[in-house]
Design a protein around this motif. Structure first.
Motif, PDB file in Angstrom:
ATOM      1  N   UNK A   1       0.872  -1.127  -0.104  1.00  0.00           N
ATOM      2  CA  UNK A   1       0.025  -0.081   0.058  1.00  0.00           C
ATOM      3  C   UNK A   1       0.943   1.062  -0.043  1.00  0.00           C
ATOM      4  N   UNK A   2       0.429   2.254  -0.594  1.00  0.00           N
ATOM      5  CA  UNK A   2       0.989   3.611  -0.620  1.00  0.00           C
ATOM      6  C   UNK A   2       1.181   4.129   0.835  1.00  0.00           C
ATOM      7  N   UNK A   3       2.192   4.605   1.299  1.00  0.00           N
ATOM      8  CA  UNK A   3       2.254   5.379   2.424  1.00  0.00           C
ATOM      9  C   UNK A   3       2.311   6.937   2.327  1.00  0.00           C
ATOM     10  N   UNK A   4       1.469   7.549   2.865  1.00  0.00           N
ATOM     11  CA  UNK A   4       1.425   9.005   2.606  1.00  0.00           C
ATOM     12  C   UNK A   4       2.641   9.903   3.143  1.00  0.00           C
ATOM     13  N   UNK A   5       3.080  10.984   2.607  1.00  0.00           N
ATOM     14  CA  UNK A   5       3.935  11.713   3.279  1.00  0.00           C
ATOM     15  C   UNK A   5       3.963  12.393   4.470  1.00  0.00           C
ATOM     16  N   UNK A   6       4.829  12.059   5.123  1.00  0.00           N
ATOM     17  CA  UNK A   6       4.698  12.475   6.646  1.00  0.00           C
ATOM     18  C   UNK A   6       4.291  11.203   7.540  1.00  0.00           C
ATOM     19  N   UNK A   7       3.779   9.951   7.006  1.00  0.00           N
ATOM     20  CA  UNK A   7       3.557   8.812   7.688  1.00  0.00           C
ATOM     21  C   UNK A   7       4.984   7.983   8.104  1.00  0.00           C
ATOM     22  N   UNK A   8       5.156   7.995   9.322  1.00  0.00           N
ATOM     23  CA  UNK A   8       6.577   7.561  10.101  1.00  0.00           C
ATOM     24  C   UNK A   8       6.994   6.320   9.737  1.00  0.00           C
ATOM     25  N   UNK A   9       6.231   5.444   9.373  1.00  0.00           N
ATOM     26  CA  UNK A   9       6.729   4.056   9.603  1.00  0.00           C
ATOM     27  C   UNK A   9       6.942   3.362   8.193  1.00  0.00           C
ATOM     28  N   UNK A  10       7.429   2.420   7.884  1.00  0.00           N
ATOM     29  CA  UNK A  10       7.557   1.563   6.671  1.00  0.00           C
ATOM     30  C   UNK A  10       6.447   0.500   6.410  1.00  0.00           C
ATOM     31  N   UNK A  11       5.757   0.484   7.278  1.00  0.00           N
ATOM     32  CA  UNK A  11       4.704  -0.789   7.237  1.00  0.00           C
ATOM     33  C   UNK A  11       3.110   0.027   7.545  1.00  0.00           C
ATOM     34  N   UNK A  12       2.324  -0.563   6.793  1.00  0.00           N
ATOM     35  CA  UNK A  12       1.014   0.146   6.667  1.00  0.00           C
ATOM     36  C   UNK A  12       0.399  -0.236   8.148  1.00  0.00           C
ATOM     37  N   UNK A  13      -0.779   0.493   8.493  1.00  0.00           N
ATOM     38  CA  UNK A  13      -1.544   0.283   9.822  1.00  0.00           C
ATOM     39  C   UNK A  13      -2.033  -1.039   9.893  1.00  0.00           C
ATOM     40  N   UNK A  14      -2.656  -1.714   8.763  1.00  0.00           N
ATOM     41  CA  UNK A  14      -3.021  -2.952   8.953  1.00  0.00           C
ATOM     42  C   UNK A  14      -1.872  -3.859   9.119  1.00  0.00           C
ATOM     43  N   UNK A  15      -0.905  -3.708   8.322  1.00  0.00           N
ATOM     44  CA  UNK A  15       0.239  -4.723   8.490  1.00  0.00           C
ATOM     45  C   UNK A  15       0.986  -4.844   9.879  1.00  0.00           C
ATOM     46  N   UNK A  16       0.707  -3.519  10.519  1.00  0.00           N
ATOM     47  CA  UNK A  16       1.548  -3.366  11.973  1.00  0.00           C
ATOM     48  C   UNK A  16       0.725  -4.001  12.843  1.00  0.00           C
TER      49      UNK A  16
END
Ligand SMILES: [Zn+2]
Ligand SMILES: [Zn+2]
Length: 261
Positions: free
Chosen positions: A71-86
């Motif tokens: 999934x695309x991670x928006x600018x400013x999102x701190x992590x390299x893994x999306x919310x679902x996958x975390x």
């Protein structure tokens, strides 16, 4: 000129009339002169048969993406893994998406799925090929997320099978349509949360009897049009891995936006 008709190996027998009809349409309205997203007139040189506006409006996955699902991670999102996958692990090895599911992507996929525009599959698979090729994935076999046979008969084709078929041509990797099956009809996933999605898809897939020898120790690329929470991809990967597959990658045309709250 690229042929508009779909290969019969990716379509059900009931689709033959549609294929003939599409062949006639190809003569009357050649497929490379209209944008596949908005129907604007284009010339033959346009990439993926998209006009300038649609090429700009599509939200391409050329920014940071989730290292698990793509999934695309928006600018400013701190992590390299999306919310679902975390918060949940996946059965598949890694996912890749070409675009984020938004207005233009929805428009194109709805037309592909529900307006009998099976020939879009060739163009969308071209986009998917350009997305996956730089990854240099080691893959033995390409499989589509299956559709239940009754639904496929109603629609005339499984859009994921058409994407997988053309991708197989571009990647020069074998494609099989009838190894992974949807053994029961499921509710549409639209509007369901992650838990409901998993319950809806539970035990919905099976590996065709006798075909497990083909997938044993194979690295499989699973193909679908849309990825939302990963419940469908996980359910497919579960049965493939249980049947002896070595690992399963996932490639989709569009993935839903990362939830950031
Ligand atoms: Zn357009
Ligand atoms: Zn993810």
């Amino acid at each position: 000129m690229i042929k508009r008709i779909t290969d019969s190996s990716a379509a059900s027998p009931g689709a033959l009339c549609r294929l003939l009809w599409e062949s006639m349409l190809e003569l009357l309205y050649p497929s490379n002169i209209y944008c596949i997203c908005c129907d604007n007139l284009i010339d033959d040189s346009r990439p993926y048969s998209l006009c300038d506006d649609c090429l700009t409006n599509l939200h391409w996955a050329n920014e940071r993406t989730c290292r698990c699902c793509g999934k695309i991670l928006k600018e400013g999102y701190r992590w390299d893994i999306c919310t679902d996958c975390s918060s949940a692990s996946h059965s598949f090895e890694k996912g890749f998406a070409c675009t984020e599911y938004g207005g233009a992507e929805k428009n194109m996929l709805l037309r592909f799925k529900f307006k009998e525009k099976a020939y879009y599959g060739e163009k969308l698979a071209e986009i998917m090929f350009d997305r996956i090729q730089p990854e240099e994935l080691d893959v033995d076999l390409i499989l589509p997320v299956p559709m239940h046979k009754r639904k496929e008969k109603r629609r005339g084709y499984n859009q994921a099978a058409i994407l997988a078929y053309h991708l197989s041509r571009y990647m020069k990797i074998p494609f099989r349509k009838n190894i992974l099956l949807r053994s029961r009809e499921t509710m549409p996933m639209k509007g369901l949360g992650a838990v409901e999605r998993r319950a809806n898809i539970e035990n919905a897939f099976t590996v065709s009897r006798g075909w497990d020898t083909i997938i044993k120790n194979k690295k499989i690329l699973l193909v679908d049009d849309i990825y939302t929470t990963g419940s469908t991809a996980d359910a497919c990967a579960d049965v493939l891995l249980a049947a002896g597959a070595l690992r399963v990658y996932v490639l989709v045309f569009a993935a839903g936006a990362n939830r950031t709250v």
